[in-house]
Design a protein around this motif. Structure first.
Motif, PDB file in Angstrom:
ATOM      1  N   ILE A 220      -3.757   4.944  -1.862  1.00 42.52           N
ATOM      2  CA  ILE A 220      -4.910   5.285  -1.021  1.00 42.52           C
ATOM      3  C   ILE A 220      -5.656   6.479  -1.626  1.00 42.52           C
ATOM      4  O   ILE A 220      -6.883   6.472  -1.745  1.00 42.52           O
ATOM      5  CB  ILE A 220      -4.436   5.596   0.413  1.00 42.52           C
ATOM      6  CG1 ILE A 220      -3.945   4.309   1.075  1.00 42.52           C
ATOM      7  CG2 ILE A 220      -5.551   6.236   1.219  1.00 42.52           C
ATOM      8  CD1 ILE A 220      -3.252   4.522   2.400  1.00 42.52           C
ATOM      9  N   MET A 221      -4.901   7.486  -2.038  1.00 43.64           N
ATOM     10  CA  MET A 221      -5.536   8.682  -2.609  1.00 43.64           C
ATOM     11  C   MET A 221      -6.261   8.335  -3.916  1.00 43.64           C
ATOM     12  O   MET A 221      -7.309   8.880  -4.215  1.00 43.64           O
ATOM     13  CB  MET A 221      -4.492   9.769  -2.861  1.00 43.64           C
ATOM     14  CG  MET A 221      -3.864  10.312  -1.585  1.00 43.64           C
ATOM     15  SD  MET A 221      -5.096  11.019  -0.467  1.00 43.64           S
ATOM     16  CE  MET A 221      -4.213  10.946   1.086  1.00 43.64           C
TER      17      MET A 221
ATOM     18  N   ARG B 256       0.846  -1.200   0.000  1.00 41.35           N
ATOM     19  CA  ARG B 256       0.000   0.000   0.000  1.00 41.35           C
ATOM     20  C   ARG B 256       0.876   1.242   0.000  1.00 41.35           C
ATOM     21  O   ARG B 256       1.936   1.262   0.592  1.00 41.35           O
ATOM     22  CB  ARG B 256      -0.867   0.030   1.258  1.00 41.35           C
ATOM     23  CG  ARG B 256      -2.116  -0.801   1.155  1.00 41.35           C
ATOM     24  CD  ARG B 256      -2.685  -1.008   2.526  1.00 41.35           C
ATOM     25  NE  ARG B 256      -3.406   0.169   2.978  1.00 41.35           N
ATOM     26  CZ  ARG B 256      -4.715   0.321   2.829  1.00 41.35           C
ATOM     27  NH1 ARG B 256      -5.403  -0.610   2.241  1.00 41.35           N
ATOM     28  NH2 ARG B 256      -5.330   1.382   3.273  1.00 41.35           N
ATOM     29  N   SER B 257       0.382   2.283  -0.659  1.00 34.96           N
ATOM     30  CA  SER B 257       1.146   3.523  -0.659  1.00 34.96           C
ATOM     31  C   SER B 257       0.175   4.686  -0.528  1.00 34.96           C
ATOM     32  O   SER B 257      -1.031   4.538  -0.737  1.00 34.96           O
ATOM     33  CB  SER B 257       1.930   3.650  -1.955  1.00 34.96           C
ATOM     34  OG  SER B 257       1.030   3.791  -3.029  1.00 34.96           O
ATOM     35  N   THR B 258       0.714   5.834  -0.171  1.00 28.07           N
ATOM     36  CA  THR B 258      -0.115   7.024  -0.050  1.00 28.07           C
ATOM     37  C   THR B 258      -0.839   7.286  -1.371  1.00 28.07           C
ATOM     38  O   THR B 258      -2.042   7.538  -1.396  1.00 28.07           O
ATOM     39  CB  THR B 258       0.760   8.235   0.310  1.00 28.07           C
ATOM     40  OG1 THR B 258       1.477   7.918   1.502  1.00 28.07           O
ATOM     41  CG2 THR B 258      -0.077   9.473   0.533  1.00 28.07           C
TER      42      THR B 258
ATOM     43  N   ILE C  20       1.681  17.472   3.299  1.00 26.96           N
ATOM     44  CA  ILE C  20       0.828  16.344   3.668  1.00 26.96           C
ATOM     45  C   ILE C  20       1.228  15.764   5.022  1.00 26.96           C
ATOM     46  O   ILE C  20       2.404  15.602   5.318  1.00 26.96           O
ATOM     47  CB  ILE C  20       0.854  15.246   2.582  1.00 26.96           C
ATOM     48  CG1 ILE C  20      -0.189  14.178   2.884  1.00 26.96           C
ATOM     49  CG2 ILE C  20       2.227  14.638   2.428  1.00 26.96           C
ATOM     50  CD1 ILE C  20      -0.437  13.224   1.735  1.00 26.96           C
ATOM     51  N   GLY C  21       0.236  15.503   5.832  1.00 30.46           N
ATOM     52  CA  GLY C  21       0.491  14.908   7.132  1.00 30.46           C
ATOM     53  C   GLY C  21       0.711  15.917   8.242  1.00 30.46           C
ATOM     54  O   GLY C  21       0.657  15.578   9.417  1.00 30.46           O
TER      55      GLY C  21
ATOM     56  N   TYR D  85      -7.312  11.124   7.234  1.00 28.04           N
ATOM     57  CA  TYR D  85      -6.383  10.551   8.218  1.00 28.04           C
ATOM     58  C   TYR D  85      -5.711  11.601   9.082  1.00 28.04           C
ATOM     59  O   TYR D  85      -5.594  11.476  10.289  1.00 28.04           O
ATOM     60  CB  TYR D  85      -5.255   9.804   7.503  1.00 28.04           C
ATOM     61  CG  TYR D  85      -5.661   8.562   6.786  1.00 28.04           C
ATOM     62  CD1 TYR D  85      -6.640   7.728   7.291  1.00 28.04           C
ATOM     63  CD2 TYR D  85      -5.029   8.207   5.607  1.00 28.04           C
ATOM     64  CE1 TYR D  85      -6.981   6.564   6.626  1.00 28.04           C
ATOM     65  CE2 TYR D  85      -5.359   7.044   4.935  1.00 28.04           C
ATOM     66  CZ  TYR D  85      -6.339   6.229   5.451  1.00 28.04           C
ATOM     67  OH  TYR D  85      -6.658   5.083   4.802  1.00 28.04           O
ATOM     68  N   VAL D  86      -5.203  12.617   8.396  1.00 22.66           N
ATOM     69  CA  VAL D  86      -4.333  13.565   9.078  1.00 22.66           C
ATOM     70  C   VAL D  86      -5.052  14.253  10.225  1.00 22.66           C
ATOM     71  O   VAL D  86      -4.467  14.522  11.271  1.00 22.66           O
ATOM     72  CB  VAL D  86      -3.823  14.618   8.073  1.00 22.66           C
ATOM     73  CG1 VAL D  86      -2.844  15.550   8.739  1.00 22.66           C
ATOM     74  CG2 VAL D  86      -3.208  13.945   6.873  1.00 22.66           C
TER      75      VAL D  86
END
Ligand code: SF4
Ligand code: SF4
Lengths: 439, 305
Positions: free
Chosen positions: B22-23, B17-19, B116-117, B242-243
């Motif tokens: 997911i996006m 899985r990667s960012t 991001i994050g 998420y963030v």
């Protein structure tokens, strides 16, 4: 608290589970390091030119947490060299040129074991260390007040992808294991033995149930564990087998348990019966780059190169060669590195198998937190480490981390979480030492 | 064989899985709502979507170039922000406002806080609230093709029928009206394990129960309150960011409960007809505290026998 701790699903890739282990011929040379265990390296007991046989002592345990080292082939000591270890340190290693005869040292004899002391002495002599993990000398585990031991727990959980050497041991060496259990239980007065195996290893469970039925001196039970990673971690296993929690920073004995890996147990049994010390290892040789993956019984000190050659060579350039499984294994420093006492697998992974995504910024998805078997918060630990916030690291209980790798495995940003946890533990340790020195 | 192996820390394999992955799933999950918005409000809806997505991606690209940082537009998070923002705007919004809103979302809320994050609040929601306050954007009634021709139905005297609310053929922001389309996307996210059930179920459930009481135990009116306005898109797509939402299950439950209560308080007692954005924004700010309160107990540190 839940009956079972969280775990993750990792690919199995157990390509070698259904093939019997194959014994390898004596390699031309073996390189046997004096440091294959936790604790001080053994002291050299031979010099260049000495003739040795299988089972001849070549290294003498140095201190309480150390272990004897034995020759694994017959032949002549060719040279003593410095060997680079995976942790970056070096230790002397004995290089033996094999005469191909594999003749056994005549002085070997089965030890007489009647009580706890004689058992501990025998194990000390055997050179046996924990074969599944860090190489903790086995005799130390039994050198405790027997009244503290409620359970002997046999670790038959083999949750790492690829690795099958423990499973093969359970399928084929039940008699050695039964002998070891009987002797240990008799000498230490242990009443309960639990063997933990994941529920997807049906044949191993059946083999162990049959073995358990043959043991009369104590109660032996086989517990089936969930087939998720990790089950083989000591704290996880003890909790799942007995419901007992080993507190952070403590050992299984603090929860009344002694945990022994199943292959270690079989080795103990063989030693008690024949007097043959730890000189060979069943090693899973696998990974996409290996032509014929199989379990190989190899003399300790066999070079990884020779191991691959025995398995048909490499059909593809590996990107990574590992001691152990891909979740917790360590990279092999170079191709002539030897099979060690605690080597359970040697994997040559191809680029595709070992592909890791790019490391990007943490998106706070919580996957690491929600997949940690122990409920740690790896993302927060990384942030605390980056700002060297010791109080926060203590608050986050980073010392409880068993470095199983679940967090890094699931992180979509591929953050180096295990690495940061290791560094954090190191950081706290150094800080404690510094503070102790100040006072 | 040479000394080819890289010395690397375990683990040596990864779940894959990667960012970006997911996006991409979030973008896919928003497609039904985008399609429904275009069908209901016409092609101009698509124009708003394209402008917002392009502007968000462009602003992030430029920001990274100017500040000489590693390029991050490849992770698709800027595209997600753009799409979410567009779906939260009325179809007749002036294009220049879309651009300013995107600028605010990406540069002010996200990039200036470290990318991001690191943003404290959800960029799309904050931009929506910013536009509401700065331009009164959302007070401008949308012009639905053939439904109630006033502001969002929450402000209207007469609620559209449940079926209309479910399909989305009424006034409101581009992507928020069709409960059906949003549910399809939401279920996709659940199936793909991008989100868990906690936030959407507790958020929507809280609003339903609260409304049920306020509407005199009228289940139909309570259901209307759930489906009208930005609740469904907010609960599945914005509150689950998420963030800016807690990581643990209990944290999520607490967060969603708070968001649901605030939504209702604003809807029934506040000045704005729609409270979802404000409620999520407010809970975003509380997220670090909720995260602390709901930290999982670490195995072996006592009390877990
Ligand atoms: S899994 Fe990775 S991205 Fe997600 S919160 Fe943990 S560190 Fe951050
Ligand atoms: S924090 Fe430690 S124990 Fe938890 S998943 Fe990561 S490596 Fe395993």
């Amino acid at each position: 608290m839940a009956r079972y701790l969280k775990g993750i699903h990792v690919p199995h890739r157990k390509n070698t589970a259904n093939k019997p282990a194959v014994r390898m011929d004596a390699p031309q040379t073996v390189t046997i390091p004096m440091a294959m265990h936790i604790g001080k390296p053994a002291t050299l007991a031979v010099k260049v030119g000495d003739l040795v046989k299988v089972g001849t002592k070549i290294g003498e345990a140095n201190g309480a947490v150390s272990a004897n080292v034995y020759a694994s082939v017959s032949g002549k000591v060719n040279k003593i060299e410095d060997c680079l270890l995976s942790n970056g340190a070096t230790a002397p290693a004995v290089v033996i040129e094999s005469d191909g005869a594999m003749s056994v040292d005549e002085t070997l004899a089965a030890p007489t074991v009647t009580d706890r002391q004689s058992l501990v002495d025998a194990l000390k002599e055997s050179g046996i260390v924990g074969l599944g993990g860090a190489g903790f000398p086995t005799h130390v585990k039994f050198d405790v007040d027997p009244a503290r031991i409620d359970y002997l727990i046999i670790n038959g959980a083999e949750c790492e992808p690829y690795v099958t050497s423990d499973t093969v041991t359970m399928l084929t060496r039940g008699d050695d294991m039964a002998y070891a259990i009987e002797t240990i239980a008799r000498c230490l007065g242990i009443g309960k033995v639990i063997i933990g195996i994941e529920n997807n290893k049906k044949e191993a469970i059946a083999a162990m149930r049959a073995m358990a039925a043959s043991v009369s001196v104590c109660d032996v039970q086989v517990t089936s564990l969930p087939s998720v990673y990790p089950q083989g971690g000591e704290k996880v296993l003890v909790y799942h087998a007995t419901g007992r929690v080993i507190p952070m920073g403590k050992l299984p004995i603090d929860a009344g348990c002694v945990v022994i890996n199943c292959t270690t147990l079989a080795t103990i049994g063989a030693y008690l019966r024949t007097g043959m010390p730890l000189v060979e290892k069943c090693v899973t040789v696998d990974g996409g780059a290996v032509a014929q993956p199989q379990n190989v019984i190899a003399p300790i000190g066999t070079s990884i190169e020779a191991l691959f050659a025995f398995c048909g060579g490499l059909k593809e350039q590996p990107t990574k060669i590992l001691y152990g499984g891909p979740m917790m294994g360590i990279t092999v420093p170079n191709a002539d590195a030897p099979v060690l006492k605690n080597t359970n697998a040697v994997l040559a992974l191809t680029e595709k198998e070992a592909k890791l995504p790019k490391t990007t910024a943490c998106i706070r998805c919580g996957a690491c937190v929600n997949n940690c078997p122990f409920g740690l918060a790896p993302a927060a630990i990384s942030r605390a480490y980056d700002s060297r916030n010791a109080d926060e690291l203590v608050e986050l209980a980073v010392d409880a981390c068993m470095e199983c790798g679940c967090c890094s495995y699931v992180c979509p940003a591929n953050r180096p979480l295990v690495q940061k946890n290791k560094l954090s533990k190191q950081f706290l340790k150094e800080k404690r030492v510094k503070e102790a020195n100040k006072q | 064989m040479s000394s080819l192996t890289k010395l690397m820390i375990s683990p040596h394999i990864h779940c894959g899985r990667s960012t970006g992955g997911i996006m991409r799933d979030v973008l896919i999950a928003l497609l039904p709502a985008t399609l429904a918005g275009t069908l209901i409000f016409g092609l101009r809806a698509l124009l708003v979507v394209l402008v917002c997505v392009a502007a968000c991606v462009l602003f992030e690209l430029l920001f990274n170039l100017i500040t000489k940082q590693a390029q991050t537009v490849g992770d698709l998070s800027a595209a997600v922000t753009g799409l979410l923002l567009a779906l939260n705007l009325p179809v007749n919004i002036p294009i220049w406002q879309c651009v300013v809103g995107s600028l605010f979302a990406i540069v002010v809320v996200k990039c200036l806080f470290g990318g991001i994050g690191n943003n404290l609040v959800n960029p799309a929601i904050t931009a929506r609230v910013f536009m509401l306050v700065a331009f009164g954007s959302l007070a401008i009634p949308a012009f639905p093709v053939d439904a109630v021709a006033s502001a969002t139905p929450l402000a209207a005297e007469q609620m559209p029928s449940l079926m209309t609310l479910f399909l989305g053929n009424y006034g409101g922001a581009i992507g928020e009206t069709s409960t059906l389309a949003l549910l399809i996307g939401g279920i996709y996210l659940l199936v793909r394990r991008v989100i868990t059930w906690h936030i959407p179920v507790v958020f929507i459930g809280t609003v339903f129960v609260f409304s049920f009481f306020m509407e005199g135990f009228d289940a139909v009116r309570a259901l209307s309150m759930v489906m009208a306005g930005g609740l469904v898109i907010g609960a599945f797509f914005m509150a689950t960011d998420y963030v800016t939402s807690p990581a643990t299950p209990w944290g999520k439950v607490l967060f969603a409960l708070g968001a649901g209560l605030f939504t209702c308080l604003i809807r029934y007692f506040g000045n704005y007809p729609e409270g979802v954005s404000f409620a999520i924004l407010f809970m975003n700010i509380l997220t670090p505290y909720i995260g602390r309160w709901t930290r999982r107990k670490v195995f072996g540190t006592g009390g877990d026998k």
